[in-house]
Write an enzyme that holds these catalytic residues in place. Structure first.
Site, short mmCIF file in Angstrom:
data_model
loop_
_atom_site.label_atom_id
_atom_site.label_comp_id
_atom_site.label_asym_id
_atom_site.label_seq_id
_atom_site.Cartn_x
_atom_site.Cartn_y
_atom_site.Cartn_z
N ASP A 17 0.83 -1.21 0.00
CA ASP A 17 0.00 0.00 0.00
C ASP A 17 0.86 1.26 0.00
O ASP A 17 1.95 1.29 0.58
CB ASP A 17 -0.90 -0.01 1.25
CG ASP A 17 -2.06 0.96 1.12
OD1 ASP A 17 -2.30 1.46 0.01
OD2 ASP A 17 -2.71 1.22 2.15
N GLY A 18 0.36 2.31 -0.66
CA GLY A 18 1.00 3.61 -0.60
C GLY A 18 1.64 4.09 -1.89
O GLY A 18 2.31 5.13 -1.91
N TRP A 22 2.87 7.90 -2.47
CA TRP A 22 4.29 8.12 -2.75
C TRP A 22 4.46 9.05 -3.94
O TRP A 22 5.27 9.98 -3.91
CB TRP A 22 4.96 6.77 -3.03
CG TRP A 22 6.43 6.83 -3.28
CD1 TRP A 22 7.42 6.71 -2.36
CD2 TRP A 22 7.07 7.00 -4.56
NE1 TRP A 22 8.66 6.80 -2.97
CE2 TRP A 22 8.47 6.98 -4.32
CE3 TRP A 22 6.62 7.17 -5.86
CZ2 TRP A 22 9.41 7.12 -5.35
CZ3 TRP A 22 7.55 7.31 -6.89
CH2 TRP A 22 8.92 7.29 -6.62
N HIS A 34 2.91 3.34 -8.97
CA HIS A 34 2.74 1.91 -9.24
C HIS A 34 3.98 1.34 -9.93
O HIS A 34 4.40 0.22 -9.63
CB HIS A 34 1.51 1.69 -10.11
CG HIS A 34 0.22 2.06 -9.43
ND1 HIS A 34 -0.14 1.56 -8.20
CD2 HIS A 34 -0.80 2.88 -9.82
CE1 HIS A 34 -1.33 2.06 -7.86
NE2 HIS A 34 -1.74 2.86 -8.82
N TRP A 66 -11.01 -3.11 -9.69
CA TRP A 66 -11.67 -2.83 -10.97
C TRP A 66 -12.51 -1.55 -10.91
O TRP A 66 -12.87 -0.99 -11.94
CB TRP A 66 -12.57 -4.00 -11.37
CG TRP A 66 -11.83 -5.26 -11.68
CD1 TRP A 66 -11.83 -6.42 -10.96
CD2 TRP A 66 -10.97 -5.52 -12.81
NE1 TRP A 66 -11.03 -7.37 -11.55
CE2 TRP A 66 -10.50 -6.84 -12.69
CE3 TRP A 66 -10.56 -4.75 -13.90
CZ2 TRP A 66 -9.63 -7.42 -13.62
CZ3 TRP A 66 -9.70 -5.33 -14.83
CH2 TRP A 66 -9.24 -6.64 -14.71
N LEU A 128 12.72 -19.57 -3.32
CA LEU A 128 11.54 -18.91 -2.75
C LEU A 128 10.27 -19.31 -3.49
O LEU A 128 10.23 -19.36 -4.71
CB LEU A 128 11.72 -17.40 -2.84
CG LEU A 128 10.57 -16.55 -2.28
CD1 LEU A 128 10.53 -16.65 -0.76
CD2 LEU A 128 10.71 -15.09 -2.72
N ARG A 185 1.37 -4.72 6.10
CA ARG A 185 0.71 -3.75 5.23
C ARG A 185 1.45 -2.43 5.38
O ARG A 185 1.48 -1.84 6.46
CB ARG A 185 -0.76 -3.56 5.57
CG ARG A 185 -1.41 -2.53 4.63
CD ARG A 185 -2.89 -2.35 4.85
NE ARG A 185 -3.43 -1.46 3.82
CZ ARG A 185 -4.62 -1.56 3.27
NH1 ARG A 185 -5.44 -2.53 3.64
NH2 ARG A 185 -5.02 -0.71 2.35
N ARG A 191 -5.71 -2.36 8.22
CA ARG A 191 -6.78 -3.29 7.83
C ARG A 191 -6.19 -4.24 6.79
O ARG A 191 -5.15 -3.97 6.20
CB ARG A 191 -7.99 -2.53 7.26
CG ARG A 191 -7.67 -1.67 6.04
CD ARG A 191 -8.90 -0.90 5.57
NE ARG A 191 -8.62 -0.14 4.36
CZ ARG A 191 -8.04 1.06 4.34
NH1 ARG A 191 -7.70 1.66 5.47
NH2 ARG A 191 -7.82 1.69 3.19
N ILE A 192 -6.90 -5.36 6.54
CA ILE A 192 -6.33 -6.34 5.60
C ILE A 192 -7.11 -6.43 4.29
O ILE A 192 -6.74 -7.20 3.41
CB ILE A 192 -6.19 -7.72 6.25
CG1 ILE A 192 -7.53 -8.25 6.76
CG2 ILE A 192 -5.19 -7.68 7.38
CD1 ILE A 192 -7.44 -9.68 7.26
N SER A 193 -8.16 -5.63 4.14
CA SER A 193 -8.79 -5.39 2.84
C SER A 193 -9.09 -6.65 2.04
O SER A 193 -8.69 -6.77 0.88
CB SER A 193 -7.92 -4.43 2.01
OG SER A 193 -7.81 -3.18 2.66
#
Length: 241
Positions: A17-18, A22, A34, A66, A128, A185, A191-193
């Protein structure tokens, strides 16, 4: 040399997020945030693996995204196309297995094909385990799972009495992936949205103020150090980290 971390979480999930904030702080177009955020992903993948993390899941595009303006969605899809294309080589260079969770049927055909190719090419890699949540929403995931269960019951493949937590988990997008130990987050939002709701039943949460494009390997290390200092309790019993 920095101090070695112990008791590193096996699986970390991140809500990135952010990006927009930014860009706004720097008087840049939102899409630049993005773009910068997508560049941060590879660094965090490498850092997570170097620190001993086995699974990393990022929330890249939600079912709710969306509803954003069309030009922003188009820009995000362009970034996604480029990222998927580059990830084929990067996944092999880094011995990384990549999987996508979410309803990919709603994505454009060329994106679906890129996902399939990336998953196929990287499926035998042993480094990973990297999961990308695309067109993902936890409620949507659970509804899709329930529909498949209902269909299997209707077709006589199993009975209602067979449904339990283990069976239900087998119908989720994350069926072969352990639940997250730690969810981060960025940007300070707490919050976890609609992200991994079932899977995060016993997950530790961390909400740093730093915006995602500024979340580097040092911030990841700081987050993991915070995790290892917590007492995890299940039913009143402390889990030794």
């Amino acid at each position: 040399m920095s101090e070695k971390l112990t008791n590193v979480p096996r699986h970390i999930a991140i809500i990135m997020d952010g990006n927009g904030r930014w860009a706004k702080k720097r008087f840049l177009p939102r899409n630049m945030g993005h773009t910068q955020g997508s560049k941060r992903v590879e660094e965090i993948c490498r850092a997570a693996y170097d620190l001993g993390v086995k699974y990393l899941t990022i929330y890249a595009f939600s079912t709710e995204n969306w509803s954003r303006p069309k030009d922003e969605i188009d820009a995000l899809m362009k970034i996604l196309r480029n990222y998927l294309k580059e990830s084929i080589k990067k996944s092999m260079d880094n011995n990384m297995r990549v999987r996508v969770i979410g309803d990919r049927t709603k994505l454009d055909k060329d994106i679906q094909e890129s996902i399939q190719k990336l998953e196929e090419v990287s499926k035998n890699n042993t480094g990973l385990n990297f999961q990308i949540a695309l067109n993902y929403g936890s409620r949507d995931e659970m509804i899709r799972a329930m529909k498949r269960i209902a269909l299997d019951i209707k077709e006589g493949k199993m009975g209602i009495e067979e449904i339990d937590e283990s069976l239900f988990e087998g119908y989720l997008d994350t069926k072969d992936i352990p639940d997250p130990d730690f969810l981060i987050r960025t940007s300070g939002e707490e919050r976890i949205s609609n992200f991994l709701l079932w899977q995060c039943a016993y997950t530790e949460f961390y909400f740093p103020e730093v915006l995602w494009p500024d979340f580097d390997k040092n911030e990841l290390r700081k987050a993991i150090a915070q995790y290892t200092n917590r007492d995890r309790r299940f039913g009143g019993i402390r889990e030794e980290l």
